[in-house]
Design an enzyme around this catalytic site. Structure first.
Site, PDB file in Angstrom:
ATOM      1  N   ASP A 102      -3.445  -0.176   9.678  1.00  5.80           N
ATOM      2  CA  ASP A 102      -3.677  -1.356  10.520  1.00  5.80           C
ATOM      3  C   ASP A 102      -2.316  -1.971  10.870  1.00  5.80           C
ATOM      4  O   ASP A 102      -1.633  -1.471  11.765  1.00  5.80           O
ATOM      5  CB  ASP A 102      -4.608  -2.302   9.736  1.00  5.80           C
ATOM      6  CG  ASP A 102      -5.166  -3.443  10.554  1.00  5.80           C
ATOM      7  OD1 ASP A 102      -4.389  -4.093  11.278  1.00  5.80           O
ATOM      8  OD2 ASP A 102      -6.372  -3.724  10.463  1.00  5.80           O
ATOM      9  N   VAL A 152     -13.530  -3.715  10.787  1.00  2.05           N
ATOM     10  CA  VAL A 152     -14.527  -2.715  10.389  1.00  2.05           C
ATOM     11  C   VAL A 152     -14.678  -2.652   8.875  1.00  2.05           C
ATOM     12  O   VAL A 152     -13.726  -2.903   8.125  1.00  2.05           O
ATOM     13  CB  VAL A 152     -14.182  -1.310  10.946  1.00  2.05           C
ATOM     14  CG1 VAL A 152     -14.356  -1.284  12.457  1.00  2.05           C
ATOM     15  CG2 VAL A 152     -12.779  -0.879  10.550  1.00  2.05           C
TER      16      VAL A 152
END
Ligand code: PRP
Ligand code: MN
Ligand code: MG
Length: 179
Positions: A102, A152
């Site tokens: 990320d 998510v």
């Protein structure tokens, strides 16, 4: 579907199909190298067990546990190491397995730490890549899925330590983390 999930982003079937492909690719690249597959707990738990079964070559496994998100949806910027590696990496071919890349803060920290141990090579295999959020220059060598900037969970990934046991990757309803 779980009531806190807005929609499924990657289904069980899509995960299995892509991991089968990734496993073949990694197996071909590391066939005679006796690599160490190094999982970054906890998020990697499901990807790790599926990925190594999809990579039927001589290998060893090990784990590190690191944490930086706590109960939030963005990185704290501080990586806590909860468990270090337990095998000697010197001269070995190391493939880091991770659930998601990320901001890149976690893997930058992990890679810097591992390079000090003198591996023969160090590569990154991540199930999910969210390049739009990158804060460091770390790049993955193997990527399962490139995903948009949505929070998510599932298939190992958590929000506040929950949802890791969902068998798919899903987008969490924003009201779950904004309340
Ligand atoms: C999550 C995820 C990755 C990392 C990715 O771990 O599993 O390890 O964050 O984010 P980054 O690229 O912004 O650093 P987390 O710190 O939540 O710990 P966990 O694996 O135990 O859930
Ligand atoms: Mn993690
Ligand atoms: Mg987490």
């Amino acid at each position: 579907m779980h009531q806190d999930i807005e929609r499924v982003l990657i289904s069980e079937q899509e995960l299995a199909a892509r991991i089968a492909e990734l496993g073949k690719q990694v197996a071909a690249d590391y066939a005679d190298k006796d690599p160490i597959f190094l999982g970054i707990l906890k998020g990697v738990v499901m990807f790790f067990s599926d990925m190594i079964r999809a990579t039927p070559i001589q290998c060893q496994i090990d784990f590190m546990a690191v944490s930086s998100y706590g109960g939030g949806t963005s990185t704290s910027g501080k990586v806590r190491m909860l468990k270090d590696v337990s095998v000697d990496l010197r001269g070995r071919h190391v493939v880091i397995l991770e659930d998601i890349l990320d901001s890149g803060v976690t893997l930058s920290h992990v890679c810097a730490h591992l390079r000090e141990m003198g591996p023969a090579s160090l590569k990154i295999c991540t199930l999910l890549d969210k390049p739009s959020r990158r804060q460091t220059d770390v790049k993955a060598d193997y990527v399962g899925f490139t995903i948009p900037n949505e929070f998510v969970v599932g298939y190992g990934l958590d929000y506040d330590e929950h949802y890791r046991n969902l068998p798919y990757v899903g987008i969490l309803k924003p009201e779950v983390y904004t309340k």
